[in-house]
Design an enzyme around this catalytic site. Structure first.
Site, PDB file in Angstrom:
ATOM      1  N   VAL A 153       3.465  17.372 -28.717  1.00 37.81           N
ATOM      2  CA  VAL A 153       4.454  17.751 -29.727  1.00 37.81           C
ATOM      3  C   VAL A 153       3.892  17.709 -31.153  1.00 37.81           C
ATOM      4  O   VAL A 153       4.577  18.101 -32.090  1.00 37.81           O
ATOM      5  CB  VAL A 153       5.752  16.909 -29.629  1.00 37.81           C
ATOM      6  CG1 VAL A 153       6.491  17.198 -28.337  1.00 37.81           C
ATOM      7  CG2 VAL A 153       5.472  15.426 -29.789  1.00 37.81           C
ATOM      8  N   TYR A 161       4.892  21.247 -20.063  1.00 37.59           N
ATOM      9  CA  TYR A 161       6.300  20.844 -19.892  1.00 37.59           C
ATOM     10  C   TYR A 161       6.998  21.827 -18.957  1.00 37.59           C
ATOM     11  O   TYR A 161       6.390  22.337 -18.026  1.00 37.59           O
ATOM     12  CB  TYR A 161       7.027  20.759 -21.253  1.00 37.59           C
ATOM     13  CG  TYR A 161       6.289  19.969 -22.304  1.00 37.59           C
ATOM     14  CD1 TYR A 161       6.155  18.588 -22.207  1.00 37.59           C
ATOM     15  CD2 TYR A 161       5.719  20.591 -23.402  1.00 37.59           C
ATOM     16  CE1 TYR A 161       5.494  17.857 -23.183  1.00 37.59           C
ATOM     17  CE2 TYR A 161       5.060  19.866 -24.388  1.00 37.59           C
ATOM     18  CZ  TYR A 161       4.949  18.502 -24.262  1.00 37.59           C
ATOM     19  OH  TYR A 161       4.287  17.792 -25.225  1.00 37.59           O
ATOM     20  N   TYR A 201       0.969   2.635 -25.632  1.00 39.74           N
ATOM     21  CA  TYR A 201       1.310   4.049 -25.410  1.00 39.74           C
ATOM     22  C   TYR A 201       1.571   4.755 -26.750  1.00 39.74           C
ATOM     23  O   TYR A 201       1.045   5.847 -26.991  1.00 39.74           O
ATOM     24  CB  TYR A 201       2.542   4.137 -24.487  1.00 39.74           C
ATOM     25  CG  TYR A 201       3.108   5.527 -24.358  1.00 39.74           C
ATOM     26  CD1 TYR A 201       2.505   6.479 -23.538  1.00 39.74           C
ATOM     27  CD2 TYR A 201       4.248   5.914 -25.065  1.00 39.74           C
ATOM     28  CE1 TYR A 201       3.019   7.773 -23.430  1.00 39.74           C
ATOM     29  CE2 TYR A 201       4.769   7.194 -24.959  1.00 39.74           C
ATOM     30  CZ  TYR A 201       4.153   8.119 -24.151  1.00 39.74           C
ATOM     31  OH  TYR A 201       4.664   9.392 -24.055  1.00 39.74           O
ATOM     32  N   SER A 221       1.087  14.206 -26.451  1.00 38.60           N
ATOM     33  CA  SER A 221       0.952  14.227 -24.984  1.00 38.60           C
ATOM     34  C   SER A 221      -0.428  14.651 -24.484  1.00 38.60           C
ATOM     35  O   SER A 221      -0.705  14.497 -23.295  1.00 38.60           O
ATOM     36  CB  SER A 221       1.999  15.150 -24.373  1.00 38.60           C
ATOM     37  OG  SER A 221       3.169  14.421 -24.137  1.00 38.60           O
ATOM     38  N   LYS A 226      -2.291  12.142 -22.627  1.00 36.18           N
ATOM     39  CA  LYS A 226      -1.965  11.842 -21.226  1.00 36.18           C
ATOM     40  C   LYS A 226      -3.119  12.252 -20.307  1.00 36.18           C
ATOM     41  O   LYS A 226      -3.227  11.755 -19.190  1.00 36.18           O
ATOM     42  CB  LYS A 226      -0.663  12.548 -20.818  1.00 36.18           C
ATOM     43  CG  LYS A 226       0.553  11.912 -21.504  1.00 36.18           C
ATOM     44  CD  LYS A 226       1.830  12.694 -21.323  1.00 36.18           C
ATOM     45  CE  LYS A 226       2.986  11.979 -22.042  1.00 36.18           C
ATOM     46  NZ  LYS A 226       4.176  12.787 -22.211  1.00 36.18           N
TER      47      LYS A 226
HETATM   48  N1  GLU Z   1       4.675  10.396 -28.174  1.00 34.29           N
HETATM   49  C1  GLU Z   1       5.517  11.423 -27.655  1.00 34.29           C
HETATM   50  C2  GLU Z   1       6.664  10.802 -26.901  1.00 34.29           C
HETATM   51  O1  GLU Z   1       6.438   9.903 -26.153  1.00 34.29           O
HETATM   52  C3  GLU Z   1       4.716  12.337 -26.797  1.00 34.29           C
HETATM   53  C4  GLU Z   1       5.517  13.500 -26.367  1.00 34.29           C
HETATM   54  C5  GLU Z   1       4.767  14.770 -26.214  1.00 34.29           C
HETATM   55  O2  GLU Z   1       3.825  15.110 -26.922  1.00 34.29           O
HETATM   56  O3  GLU Z   1       5.207  15.473 -25.309  1.00 34.29           O
HETATM   57  O4  GLU Z   1       7.782  11.185 -27.045  1.00 34.29           O
END
Ligand code: GLU
Length: 305
Positions: A259, A241, A190, A62, A65
């Site tokens: 994650v 989060y 993605y 993430s 992002k």
């Molecule tokens: N590739 C992970 C997903 O889409 C990213 C989630 C994350 O790091 O929060 O579930």
């Protein structure tokens, strides 16, 4: 920055790597070593201090992002971007589907939950998702000053094979008009972006870039102050989060976790921080990483509040 005090904090927090658990919903991530703890701090004057497993490689997940949102901001007017995505923090999980249906405007709550990041990626310049992927990758490489950032193919394949929740989110957004492009190629981009392999230095560079409001170490301006300010605000409110509130109170810096165990932090005007600790807490944030950042924030008086 005093090295010996930080070394002491690394030793103190290394024991917390035995708590928490590595992510398992992406099967390949189960193979990560939970005992790793790495740190890189990049001050705005160019001094860099690094400790522990700072050169261990992990997938950005993430954290990507952030460059996705940056690219979407560079390629769209604010008005257009926020026709598709809101800016509201949430206590729902990062892959939650519920608010997409229950909120009247059907928009993802923010650009740092999965639905919001997928929507933001759809708005990055490029006819085809492959061009959107390259646009974000090149931006990330330039900011990190590292042309070798590449996809970890095993993690990518694992995510693609098991990413049905993200498929559900994306197809739902297609049905409501939030996504205007084909779902599968966009998701492929993605998944590849989430699987970019980085180390603590790469993500500290991203923090450094935001700490300097859009300047690279060579003083090249890649984004304006307004875009960086917006990204830091989203990091501060949504970056950790559903642990974002607790993190704001305990650490007090804009940050984004993934994650894969990474946390990228920004101490505005002072430094960028990159932490690795693959064992995660109940929110999905690096458990030892958050504790280490708490101690560093106390030591250096980092909190922006
Ligand atoms: N590739 C992970 C997903 O889409 C990213 C989630 C994350 O790091 O929060 O579930």
């Amino acid at each position: 920055m005093d090295k010996s005090h930080v070394e002491e904090l690394m030793r103190k927090n290394a024991r917390h790597t035995a708590q928490g658990a590595v992510a398992s919903y992406i099967p390949e991530l189960k193979k990560q070593d939970p005992s790793l703890l790495g740190l890189c701090m990049m001050a705005v004057d160019g001094r860099t201090l690094s400790f522990g497993d700072d050169r261990s490689r992990f997938t950005a997940q993430s954290i990507v992002k952030v460059p996705v949102l940056l690219a979407a901001l560079l390629d769209n007017s604010l008005e257009r971007l926020f026709q598709k995505i809101n800016l509201s923090p949430t206590a729902d999980g990062f892959n939650s589907i519920v608010s997409l249906e229950t909120k009247s405007d059907k928009k993802p709550l923010n650009p740092f939950i999965n639905s919001g990041a997928i929507a933001a990626l759809s708005m990055v310049a490029g006819e085809q998702p492959e061009e959107k992927f390259r646009r974000v990758l090149e931006l990330f490489r330039r900011i990190a000053q590292n042309p070798h950032i590449e996809v970890n193919e095993a993690v990518y394949r694992s995510e693609k094979a098991t990413g049905d929740r993200n498929r559900a989110l994306a197809y739902y957004m297609k049905s409501t008009g939030i996504l205007e492009c084909a779902v599968e190629p966009l998701l492929d981009a993605y998944f590849r972006l989430c699987s970019l392999e980085v180390d603590c230095h790469d993500i500290a560079s991203l923090g450094y870039f935001l700490a300097r409001n859009g300047l690279t170490p060579q003083d090249e301006r890649l984004a304006d102050r307004g875009a960086c300010r917006l990204i830091k605000a989203v990091m501060a409110t949504c970056g950790m989060y559903d642990g974002s509130g607790e993190f704001a109170a305990m650490v007090g810096i804009p940050a984004k976790s993934g994650v894969g165990g990474g946390i990228m932090g920004v101490v505005p005007g002072r430094c960028g921080v990159g932490v690795l600790g693959p064992a995660l807490d109940e929110h999905g944030n690096s458990l030892a990483g958050v504790m280490l950042l708490h101690d560093l924030s106390e030591l250096f008086d980092w909190s922006i509040y």
